[in-house]
Design an enzyme around this catalytic site. Structure first.
Site, PDB file in Angstrom:
ATOM      1  N   ARG A 137     -82.956 -69.957 -51.425  1.00  0.00           N
ATOM      2  CA  ARG A 137     -83.059 -68.335 -50.781  1.00  0.00           C
ATOM      3  C   ARG A 137     -83.184 -67.159 -51.320  1.00  0.00           C
ATOM      4  NH1 ARG A 137     -80.666 -70.411 -45.093  1.00  0.00           N
ATOM      5  NH2 ARG A 137     -82.395 -72.384 -44.724  1.00  0.00           N
TER       6      ARG A 137
ATOM      7  N   GLU B 195     -72.772 -79.743 -34.442  1.00  0.00           N
ATOM      8  CA  GLU B 195     -73.991 -79.658 -34.801  1.00  0.00           C
ATOM      9  C   GLU B 195     -74.984 -80.545 -34.765  1.00  0.00           C
ATOM     10  OE1 GLU B 195     -74.857 -76.355 -37.665  1.00  0.00           O
ATOM     11  OE2 GLU B 195     -76.956 -76.732 -37.356  1.00  0.00           O
TER      12      GLU B 195
ATOM     13  N   LYS C 154     -73.538 -77.160 -31.116  1.00  0.00           N
ATOM     14  CA  LYS C 154     -74.441 -76.154 -31.652  1.00  0.00           C
ATOM     15  C   LYS C 154     -75.837 -76.936 -31.770  1.00  0.00           C
ATOM     16  CE  LYS C 154     -75.623 -73.508 -35.713  1.00  0.00           C
ATOM     17  NZ  LYS C 154     -74.875 -72.519 -36.581  1.00  0.00           N
TER      18      LYS C 154
ATOM     19  N   SER D 206     -80.932 -71.391 -34.649  1.00  0.00           N
ATOM     20  CA  SER D 206     -82.326 -71.115 -34.707  1.00  0.00           C
ATOM     21  C   SER D 206     -83.338 -71.931 -35.132  1.00  0.00           C
ATOM     22  CB  SER D 206     -82.532 -69.613 -35.316  1.00  0.00           C
ATOM     23  OG  SER D 206     -82.278 -69.620 -36.642  1.00  0.00           O
TER      24      SER D 206
ATOM     25  N   GLY E  93     -85.344 -72.208 -37.831  1.00  0.00           N
ATOM     26  CA  GLY E  93     -86.709 -71.948 -38.311  1.00  0.00           C
ATOM     27  C   GLY E  93     -87.612 -71.096 -37.554  1.00  0.00           C
TER      28      GLY E  93
HETATM   29  P1  13P Z   1     -80.595 -71.713 -38.498  1.00  0.00           P
HETATM   30  O1  13P Z   1     -80.188 -70.824 -37.312  1.00  0.00           O
HETATM   31  O2  13P Z   1     -81.096 -70.985 -39.609  1.00  0.00           O
HETATM   32  O3  13P Z   1     -81.093 -73.165 -37.956  1.00  0.00           O
HETATM   33  O4  13P Z   1     -79.066 -72.075 -39.114  1.00  0.00           O
HETATM   34  C1  13P Z   1     -77.775 -72.530 -38.330  1.00  0.00           C
HETATM   35  C2  13P Z   1     -77.091 -73.333 -38.875  1.00  0.00           C
HETATM   36  O5  13P Z   1     -75.979 -73.002 -38.857  1.00  0.00           O
HETATM   37  C3  13P Z   1     -77.765 -74.532 -39.628  1.00  0.00           C
HETATM   38  O6  13P Z   1     -76.862 -75.458 -40.047  1.00  0.00           O
END
Ligand code: 13P
Length: 339
Positions: free
Chosen positions: A31, A175, A217, A259, A261
């Site tokens: 990034r 997640e 998540k 989010s 992407g």
């Molecule tokens: P993003 O919102 O960019 O998907 O990142 C959240 C995240 O914690 C990815 O593991």
């Protein structure tokens, strides 16, 4: 367990989100390079210092997730990151998985690793000030994938991780991310998201994980980026809640969406639509890119532009706070700010 239940409730409180700034060293380097900033340890540190010291951040974020490297780094004033975050009124979170690796016997699929030695690492992180942790499993939708083999392997690991977190007194963010890349439809995303969720909660039940002390998540239910399907925020919100309503038990502390992407604006607009639906669990955001990308672009690795980067982060956090309140207006996006 009482403290962890309280921490989990704080993480999903209705007027705060969670900032995900836990990119691994290699992802962060990519990034930085893409933004024209040298991929150096000092730049990774300075970038995270800029983020967590954004004025008023604790009015919009309950906590920030960091990676191992940042957790052990110090701000310019000498305070360790977790210590500075406590001073700033932010809960410190730590990403504890070691990344997705190819899953044996399942070409093109991955399993997230990091269970070996996790008990000891969690004890150390707790000592350093971690209140919560994160582990991300990744599922790609494609021809015949995800396979049951990969869904079972990844959800099993998530349950073992959650159990170990509770042992260490740390709230696990669980997640399971179904990726939005690819030509799949909204229906396919919905089916895979629900199937992964169902398997995950069956594993969590088997491990007797206290659901009021975890935060889920997940991805929102969206059509694949190459599907050509146009879907509005109300449909995305309705399909997302539908996918989880018979899957996520009511006792679960709450859901904090990633989010994945989506553009910053799409993520906020979809979140606003989600918050308009009555759900059995609190819903908030735990965005990475949709919060930090504009800040990275504004900062450009230049010490003289820290305030610009912080204004960009403040703006995106405030947009999502407005979304939580149900009052986000994309046309006014530029005017939102914390404090
Ligand atoms: P993003 O919102 O960019 O998907 O990142 C959240 C995240 O914690 C990815 O593991």
């Amino acid at each position: 367990m009482k403290d962890m239940t309280k921490t989990a409730a704080t993480l999903v409180r209705s007027d705060r989100g969670i900032l995900a700034a836990d990119e691994s060293i290699s992802t962060m380097n990519k990034r930085l390079t893409a933004a024209g900033i040298p991929a150096a340890e000092e730049n990774r540190r300075a970038y995270r210092e800029m983020l967590v010291t954004t004025p008023g951040l604790n009015e919009g974020a309950s906590g920030v997730i960091l990676c191992d490297e940042t957790f052990r780094q110090r701000l310019r004033d000498g305070r360790a990151f977790p210590e500075a975050m406590a001073d700033l009124g932010l809960l410190a979170g730590i990403k504890v998985d070691t990344g997705a690796r190819p899953l044996a016997g399942a070409p093109g699929e991955t399993v997230t690793e990091g269970l070996d030695g996790l008990r000891e690492r969690l004890t150390e992180y707790a000592g350093l000030g971690a209140a919560f942790a994160k582990w991300r499993a990744v599922f790609r939708i494609g021809d015949g994938v995800p396979s049951w083999r990969s869904v079972r392997a990844d959800t099993h690991a998530l349950a073992r991780y959650a159990c170990l977190c509770h042992e260490a007194g740390i709230v696990p963010i669980v997640e399971p991310e179904v990726l939005m890349d690819g030509p799949h439809t909204l229906d396919q995303c919905s089916a895979v998201t629900a199937a992964v969720g169902l398997t995950l909660f069956s594993e969590l039940r088997d491990y007797e994980v206290a659901l009021d002390a975890i935060v889920l998540k997940p991805n929102m239910v969206v059509p694949g980026t190459e599907s050509g399907q146009a879907t509005g925020p109300h449909e995305i919100a309705a399909r997302t809640v539908d996918a989880f309503k018979d899957v996520v038990p009511e006792q679960t502390a709450g859901i904090a969406f990633l989010s994945g992407g989506q553009s910053p604006d799409a993520a906020a607009t979809n979140l606003a639509a989600l918050r308009k639906i009555k759900t059995p669990w609190p819903l908030t955001f735990s965005f990475g890119r949709a919060l930090v990308q504009p800040a990275l672009t504004a900062w450009r690795g230049d010490a003289g532009r820290v305030a610009d980067g912080q204004r960009a982060l403040s703006n995106r956090v405030a947009c999502n706070l407005a979304a939580l309140r149900g009052g986000y207006r994309p046309a006014d996006a530029k005017s939102y700010a914390l404090t």
